[in-house]
Motif scaffolding. Structure first.
Motif, PDB file in Angstrom:
ATOM      1  N   VAL A  93      11.692  -2.620   7.391  1.00  0.00           N
ATOM      2  CA  VAL A  93      11.663  -3.264   8.695  1.00  0.00           C
ATOM      3  C   VAL A  93      10.385  -4.092   8.792  1.00  0.00           C
ATOM      4  N   PHE A  94      10.542  -5.282   9.397  1.00  0.00           N
ATOM      5  CA  PHE A  94       9.417  -6.181   9.610  1.00  0.00           C
ATOM      6  C   PHE A  94       8.964  -5.987  11.045  1.00  0.00           C
ATOM      7  N   GLU A  95       7.717  -5.510  11.233  1.00  0.00           N
ATOM      8  CA  GLU A  95       7.240  -5.319  12.615  1.00  0.00           C
ATOM      9  C   GLU A  95       5.748  -5.567  12.661  1.00  0.00           C
ATOM     10  N   GLY A  96       5.331  -6.249  13.739  1.00  0.00           N
ATOM     11  CA  GLY A  96       3.900  -6.531  13.922  1.00  0.00           C
ATOM     12  C   GLY A  96       3.283  -7.207  12.717  1.00  0.00           C
ATOM     13  N   ASN A  97       4.001  -8.109  12.078  1.00  0.00           N
ATOM     14  CA  ASN A  97       3.513  -8.873  10.912  1.00  0.00           C
ATOM     15  C   ASN A  97       3.432  -8.074   9.618  1.00  0.00           C
ATOM     16  N   GLY A  98       3.817  -6.799   9.644  1.00  0.00           N
ATOM     17  CA  GLY A  98       3.775  -5.996   8.423  1.00  0.00           C
ATOM     18  C   GLY A  98       5.166  -5.495   8.061  1.00  0.00           C
ATOM     19  N   LEU A  99       5.264  -4.960   6.844  1.00  0.00           N
ATOM     20  CA  LEU A  99       6.533  -4.376   6.402  1.00  0.00           C
ATOM     21  C   LEU A  99       6.365  -2.869   6.240  1.00  0.00           C
ATOM     22  N   SER A 100       7.378  -2.113   6.660  1.00  0.00           N
ATOM     23  CA  SER A 100       7.480  -0.695   6.296  1.00  0.00           C
ATOM     24  C   SER A 100       8.638  -0.610   5.329  1.00  0.00           C
ATOM     25  N   LEU A 101       8.388  -0.017   4.151  1.00  0.00           N
ATOM     26  CA  LEU A 101       9.407  -0.001   3.098  1.00  0.00           C
ATOM     27  C   LEU A 101       9.819   1.437   2.793  1.00  0.00           C
ATOM     28  N   TYR A 102      11.108   1.682   2.853  1.00  0.00           N
ATOM     29  CA  TYR A 102      11.665   3.021   2.654  1.00  0.00           C
ATOM     30  C   TYR A 102      12.498   3.026   1.380  1.00  0.00           C
ATOM     31  N   GLU A 103      12.536   4.201   0.725  1.00  0.00           N
ATOM     32  CA  GLU A 103      13.396   4.333  -0.455  1.00  0.00           C
ATOM     33  C   GLU A 103      14.526   5.294  -0.147  1.00  0.00           C
ATOM     34  N   SER A 138      16.008   9.681   2.640  1.00  0.00           N
ATOM     35  CA  SER A 138      15.189   8.493   2.437  1.00  0.00           C
ATOM     36  C   SER A 138      13.802   8.760   2.986  1.00  0.00           C
ATOM     37  N   SER A 139      12.826   8.043   2.442  1.00  0.00           N
ATOM     38  CA  SER A 139      11.457   8.290   2.897  1.00  0.00           C
ATOM     39  C   SER A 139      10.656   6.990   2.904  1.00  0.00           C
ATOM     40  N   LEU A 140       9.675   6.969   3.801  1.00  0.00           N
ATOM     41  CA  LEU A 140       8.763   5.825   3.865  1.00  0.00           C
ATOM     42  C   LEU A 140       7.845   5.900   2.649  1.00  0.00           C
ATOM     43  N   VAL A 141       7.885   4.858   1.800  1.00  0.00           N
ATOM     44  CA  VAL A 141       7.057   4.924   0.595  1.00  0.00           C
ATOM     45  C   VAL A 141       5.904   3.914   0.588  1.00  0.00           C
ATOM     46  N   PHE A 142       6.141   2.741   1.212  1.00  0.00           N
ATOM     47  CA  PHE A 142       5.105   1.707   1.170  1.00  0.00           C
ATOM     48  C   PHE A 142       4.930   1.040   2.526  1.00  0.00           C
ATOM     49  N   LEU A 143       3.732   0.483   2.716  1.00  0.00           N
ATOM     50  CA  LEU A 143       3.470  -0.453   3.810  1.00  0.00           C
ATOM     51  C   LEU A 143       3.019  -1.748   3.129  1.00  0.00           C
ATOM     52  N   GLN A 155       0.844  -1.204   0.000  1.00  0.00           N
ATOM     53  CA  GLN A 155       0.000   0.000   0.000  1.00  0.00           C
ATOM     54  C   GLN A 155       0.870   1.241   0.000  1.00  0.00           C
ATOM     55  N   ASP A 156       0.287   2.305  -0.512  1.00  0.00           N
ATOM     56  CA  ASP A 156       0.973   3.589  -0.490  1.00  0.00           C
ATOM     57  C   ASP A 156       1.077   4.063   0.968  1.00  0.00           C
ATOM     58  N   ALA A 157       2.264   4.529   1.389  1.00  0.00           N
ATOM     59  CA  ALA A 157       2.437   4.899   2.803  1.00  0.00           C
ATOM     60  C   ALA A 157       1.616   6.126   3.165  1.00  0.00           C
ATOM     61  N   ILE A 158       1.416   7.043   2.187  1.00  0.00           N
ATOM     62  CA  ILE A 158       0.670   8.276   2.456  1.00  0.00           C
ATOM     63  C   ILE A 158      -0.834   7.980   2.516  1.00  0.00           C
ATOM     64  N   ASN A 159      -1.248   7.057   1.643  1.00  0.00           N
ATOM     65  CA  ASN A 159      -2.670   6.752   1.550  1.00  0.00           C
ATOM     66  C   ASN A 159      -2.850   5.242   1.648  1.00  0.00           C
ATOM     67  N   PRO A 160      -2.740   4.685   2.875  1.00  0.00           N
ATOM     68  CA  PRO A 160      -2.657   3.222   3.028  1.00  0.00           C
ATOM     69  C   PRO A 160      -3.887   2.458   2.570  1.00  0.00           C
ATOM     70  N   SER A 161      -4.998   3.166   2.327  1.00  0.00           N
ATOM     71  CA  SER A 161      -6.175   2.413   1.872  1.00  0.00           C
ATOM     72  C   SER A 161      -6.012   1.980   0.408  1.00  0.00           C
ATOM     73  N   THR A 162      -5.025   2.562  -0.279  1.00  0.00           N
ATOM     74  CA  THR A 162      -4.847   2.236  -1.700  1.00  0.00           C
ATOM     75  C   THR A 162      -3.797   1.147  -1.872  1.00  0.00           C
ATOM     76  N   SER A 163      -4.234   0.067  -2.511  1.00  0.00           N
ATOM     77  CA  SER A 163      -3.284  -1.001  -2.830  1.00  0.00           C
ATOM     78  C   SER A 163      -2.536  -0.592  -4.098  1.00  0.00           C
ATOM     79  N   THR A 164      -1.211  -0.638  -4.083  1.00  0.00           N
ATOM     80  CA  THR A 164      -0.486  -0.144  -5.258  1.00  0.00           C
ATOM     81  C   THR A 164       0.345  -1.207  -5.966  1.00  0.00           C
TER      82      THR A 164
END
Ligand code: SAM
Length: 290
Positions: A262-272, A279-284, A200-209
Motif C-alpha cells: 500500500v502507498f500511503e503518506g509518500n511511503g510504501l508498506s510491503l507485505y509478503e 501474510s506479514s509486513l516485511v519491508f517499508l 528498509q526492514d519492517a522490524i528494524n526500519p533503521s536498516t536499509s536492506t
C-alpha cells in the motif's frame, strides 16, 4: 409529467460518432425544451445513456453516498440524477449546452433530488472537476484520450467509468455489458509508484536492506529488487488499484515471492504472502529518485 416518463428507450446510434439517420426523429425533453437525439454538441453530439447501463456504471464504480460524482458532458442529467436518486451521492453535471443544463435542473426537481444533483454550464476541458471521486463519461474515444492526462493525474482510487468508449492504451480495470449489449469500462486511477525506492526492514526500519526500482505504465509495473547483499531479482506482474498494489519478486536462485503493498503518506508498506496463507509486513520503502 414524471421525469422517467420523459425518457423513452431507443437504440443508440452512436457509431464512430456518426449519427445514423433513423435516430434523428427521437425527441426528448419537456414542455420548455425539446431536443433530438444526435443534436449538435460542442465536441460531441447529444445521445442519452440508457438507464440500465447508467445503473451498471454506478454499480461497477461502487458509488456510495460518500463519493462525489461528476458527469462530463451531462446532457439531460440522467447520470447525476440516477446517482443521486439511487445512491444518495452528491453529483454534478458539466454541460456546454445551456438549454440542456436548464432541462437537467428541471429533471432533478421532478426527480426530487435537487439537493444532491447540480448542473453547471461549462466546457469540460476548462472546468475543474478535481474533487471528483467518480467521473462518468459518454463522449467518444478521442475525447476520452484528450481527458486521459487529467484523469490519470487525479487522486489515486478515483473511479472513471465510460459508456461505450475506451481510453486508448489505458486498459480498463473491468469491462461490462448491459442486457441489450452496450459496453461499459471502468478504470481506477493508480498511485504513481514510478522511481527508485530505498527499502528498509519492517522490524528494524533503521536498516536499509534493498533498492527497489519501479517502471510504471498506467496501472501496471515491472522493475527490479536488489538486496544490499544478494542477487538482483526482477519485479513482475506488478498491478496497481488506487493506492493498493501486488507484484512478484523473481530471482534465479530463490523461490518466487508473492508481495502486496500500500502507498500511503509518500511511503510504501510491503507485505509478503506466505505459502501457508499467512501474510506479514516485511519491508517499508521511501522514494529516493522519482
Ligand atoms: C453523448 S452525450 C452524453 C450525455 C450524458 N452524459 C449521458 O450519458 O446521457 C455528450 C454530451 O456532451 C456535451 N458536450 C460536448 N462537448 C462538450 C464540452 N466541451 N463541454 C461540455 N459538454 C460537452 C454534449 O452537449 C452532450 O450533451
Amino acid at each position: 409529467m414524471h421525469y422517467s416518463t420523459l425518457r423513452v428507450v431507443l437504440p443508440l446510434c452512436f457509431l464512430g460518432l456518426t449519427l445514423l439517420s433513423g435516430c434523428a426523429s427521437f425527441r426528448y425533453g419537456d414542455d420548455q425544451y425539446q431536443i433530438r437525439v444526435g443534436a449538435h454538441g460542442k465536441d460531441v453530439m447529444w445521445v442519452p445513456s440508457k438507464t440500465e447501463l447508467v445503473h451498471l456504471m454506478l454499480d461497477q464504480a461502487k458509488v456510495t453516498k460518500n463519493d462525489v460524482l461528476y458527469d462530463l458532458g451531462s446532457g439531460d442529467g440522467i447520470i447525476p440524477i440516477e446517482a443521486a436518486k439511487t445512491r444518495g451521492v452528491r453529483s454534478y453535471g458539466i454541460e456546454y449546452n445551456k438549454d440542456l443544463v436548464e432541462l437537467s435542473v428541471r429533471n432533478a426537481q421532478r426527480a426530487e433530488v435537487s439537493d444532491l444533483a447540480s448542473f453547471r454550464q461549462g466546457d469540460i476541458f476548462i472546468e475543474d472537476f478535481s474533487r471528483a471521486t467518480v467521473v462518468t463519461l459518454y463522449l467518444g474515444e478521442n475525447l476520452n484520450l484528450k481527458l486521459k492526462p487529467t484523469l490519470l493525474a487525479m487522486k489515486p482510487g478515483t473511479r472513471i467509468v465510460s459508456n461505450t468508449f475506451r481510453m486508448g492504451t489505458w486498459q480498463p480495470d473491468s469491462e461490462f455489458r448491459s442486457s441489450t449489449g452496450e459496453a461499459g469500462f471502468l478504470w481506477i486511477v493508480p498511485a504513481s509508484l514510478d522511481g527508485t525506492w530505498e527499502v528498509q526492514d519492517a522490524i528494524n526500519p533503521s536498516t536499509s536492506t534493498a533498492r527497489l526500482v519501479i517502471r510504471q505504465s498506467k496501472q501496471y509495473f515491472r522493475g527490479s529488487f536488489t538486496p544490499l547483499s544478494g542477487k538482483t531479482g526482477s519485479i513482475e506482474a506488478g498491478s496497481i488499484k488506487g493506492n493498493d498494489f501486488t507484484f512478484e519478486i523473481n530471482t534465479p536462485t530463490e523461490r518466487k515471492r508473492a508481495m502486496y503493498g500500500v502507498f500511503e503518506g509518500n511511503g510504501l508498506s510491503l507485505y509478503e504472502r506466505h505459502g501457508d496463507g499467512r501474510s506479514s509486513l516485511v519491508f517499508l520503502a521511501k522514494r529516493v529518485i522519482r
